[in-house]
Design a protein around this motif. Structure first.
Motif, mmCIF file in Angstrom:
data_model
loop_
_atom_site.group_PDB
_atom_site.id
_atom_site.type_symbol
_atom_site.label_atom_id
_atom_site.label_comp_id
_atom_site.label_asym_id
_atom_site.label_seq_id
_atom_site.Cartn_x
_atom_site.Cartn_y
_atom_site.Cartn_z
ATOM 1 N N ASP A 1 39.044 41.350 44.712
ATOM 2 C CA ASP A 1 38.052 40.666 45.546
ATOM 3 C C ASP A 1 36.876 41.573 45.905
ATOM 4 O OD1 ASP A 1 39.570 42.299 47.122
ATOM 5 O OD2 ASP A 1 39.894 40.857 48.735
ATOM 6 N N LEU A 2 36.666 42.622 45.093
ATOM 7 C CA LEU A 2 35.496 43.501 45.148
ATOM 8 C C LEU A 2 35.414 44.352 46.412
ATOM 9 C CD1 LEU A 2 32.659 41.336 43.522
ATOM 10 C CD2 LEU A 2 34.403 42.771 42.445
ATOM 11 N N VAL A 3 36.558 44.809 46.896
ATOM 12 C CA VAL A 3 36.567 45.849 47.920
ATOM 13 C C VAL A 3 36.510 47.185 47.180
ATOM 14 C CG1 VAL A 3 37.883 46.959 49.767
ATOM 15 C CG2 VAL A 3 37.868 44.458 49.558
ATOM 16 N N GLU B 1 30.274 40.294 30.125
ATOM 17 C CA GLU B 1 31.249 40.485 31.195
ATOM 18 C C GLU B 1 30.560 40.583 32.558
ATOM 19 O OE1 GLU B 1 32.888 41.471 27.362
ATOM 20 O OE2 GLU B 1 31.160 42.356 28.390
ATOM 21 N N ALA B 2 29.383 41.230 32.587
ATOM 22 C CA ALA B 2 28.640 41.361 33.844
ATOM 23 C C ALA B 2 28.218 39.993 34.381
ATOM 24 C CB ALA B 2 27.418 42.253 33.638
ATOM 25 N N LYS C 1 29.087 35.426 38.228
ATOM 26 C CA LYS C 1 29.450 34.026 38.505
ATOM 27 C C LYS C 1 30.747 33.940 39.307
ATOM 28 C CE LYS C 1 30.249 29.549 36.302
ATOM 29 N NZ LYS C 1 30.212 28.779 35.039
ATOM 30 N N ALA C 2 31.743 34.727 38.910
ATOM 31 C CA ALA C 2 33.027 34.689 39.605
ATOM 32 C C ALA C 2 32.905 35.185 41.042
ATOM 33 C CB ALA C 2 34.057 35.529 38.846
ATOM 34 N N SER D 1 34.633 32.841 43.907
ATOM 35 C CA SER D 1 36.058 33.135 43.886
ATOM 36 C C SER D 1 36.375 34.439 44.602
ATOM 37 C CB SER D 1 36.538 33.219 42.423
ATOM 38 O OG SER D 1 37.849 33.713 42.352
ATOM 39 N N SER D 2 37.601 34.538 45.118
ATOM 40 C CA SER D 2 38.104 35.793 45.676
ATOM 41 C C SER D 2 38.803 36.620 44.603
ATOM 42 C CB SER D 2 39.082 35.508 46.825
ATOM 43 O OG SER D 2 38.414 34.858 47.888
ATOM 44 N N PHE D 3 38.827 36.093 43.380
ATOM 45 C CA PHE D 3 39.432 36.806 42.255
ATOM 46 C C PHE D 3 38.336 37.127 41.234
ATOM 47 C CE2 PHE D 3 42.489 33.748 44.004
ATOM 48 C CZ PHE D 3 43.476 34.603 44.441
#
Length: 251
Positions: A173-175, A209-210, A215-216, A220-222
């Protein structure tokens, strides 16, 4: 930097330059080590270097209209996508201040100068510098020249300078946190997932991929699992071919 007021580049050369710059962006790659829960195919975290973390923080500088532009009006933000798509079919000029805005500023806004990362992998355009026409007189007569206006914020870069650990750990989740190898293992153990259910995969992240991560991250939290699932699938398929002796593999 080439000023927009100076016609140095021949017009026929411009499309070739744009094509070259896009090809250059497409060839740029970042490499991460993904920790994947084998039973669910979920990316728990990735270990990454400064370039990937810098790319993630740069997502915060992208205007919503620019995100819509580079994702072709398909961000997954339902109502915002609809709003963006309806602009070309409406006479929007009547409902906006045309002196300060244009249709292009809605459909494809630019980003303030120096807010685009030097390691940027996405096709982002910066605003050109502001020019001020200065007039003055001296003993030779009246003169004028262009002065470049610089925002004081141009001196501030969010890039990760001065803080250079061996690696960073980025969760699904990008922490983002600084890490070491031992720290990364301890964080994975804290999830309660058995270590035998965790695999590592080296993934190369390019423009495709970037864009998927962008978009994700909006919906999303994933963000890593959803953004890198195609890359992970390709990597696993290739790894299986390598282990079966059907392909010669190199990292």
């Amino acid at each position: 930097m080439i000023s927009a007021n100076v016609d140095i580049v021949p017009a026929p050369f411009v499309p070739r330059m744009v094509k070259y710059l896009r090809k250059l962006l497409m060839s740029k790659k970042m490499r991460v080590t993904a920790f994947v829960q084998n039973s669910t195919n979920r990316i728990l975290a990735v270990q990454a270097q400064e370039d990937f973390v810098d790319f993630l923080f740069s997502l915060l500088t992208i205007p919503l209209g620019k995100a819509e532009f580079i994702l072709h009006g398909d961000t997954g933000l339902g109502s915002v996508d609809n709003l963006y798509r309806c602009i070309p079919s409406l006479n929007v000029r009547k409902s906006i201040n045309t002196e300060n805005h244009s249709i292009n500023s809605l459909l494809n806004p630019t980003i303030p100068r120096n807010y685009v990362s030097v390691t940027q992998i996405l096709p982002l355009a910066q605003k050109s510098s502001h020019m001020l026409l200065s007039k003055y007189d001296d003993f030779r007569g009246r003169h004028q020249r262009n002065l470049e206006m610089t925002d004081s914020r141009d001196m501030d870069h969010y890039e990760l300078k001065g803080l250079k650990p061996n690696a960073y750990m980025v969760t699904d989740d990008l922490v983002v946190m600084t890490s070491s190898a031992n720290y990364g293992v301890s964080k994975l153990q804290a999830t309660g997932i058995p270590l035998h259910d965790i695999e590592t995969h080296v993934l190369d992240i390019g423009m495709e991929e970037a864009l998927n991560i962008l978009k994700a991250s909006l919906t999303s939290s994933f963000a890593l699992t959803n953004g890198l699932k195609q890359s992970l699938r390709r990597r696993k398929t290739r790894k299986m071919k390598c282990s079966s002796g059907g392909e010669t593999c190199f990292e």
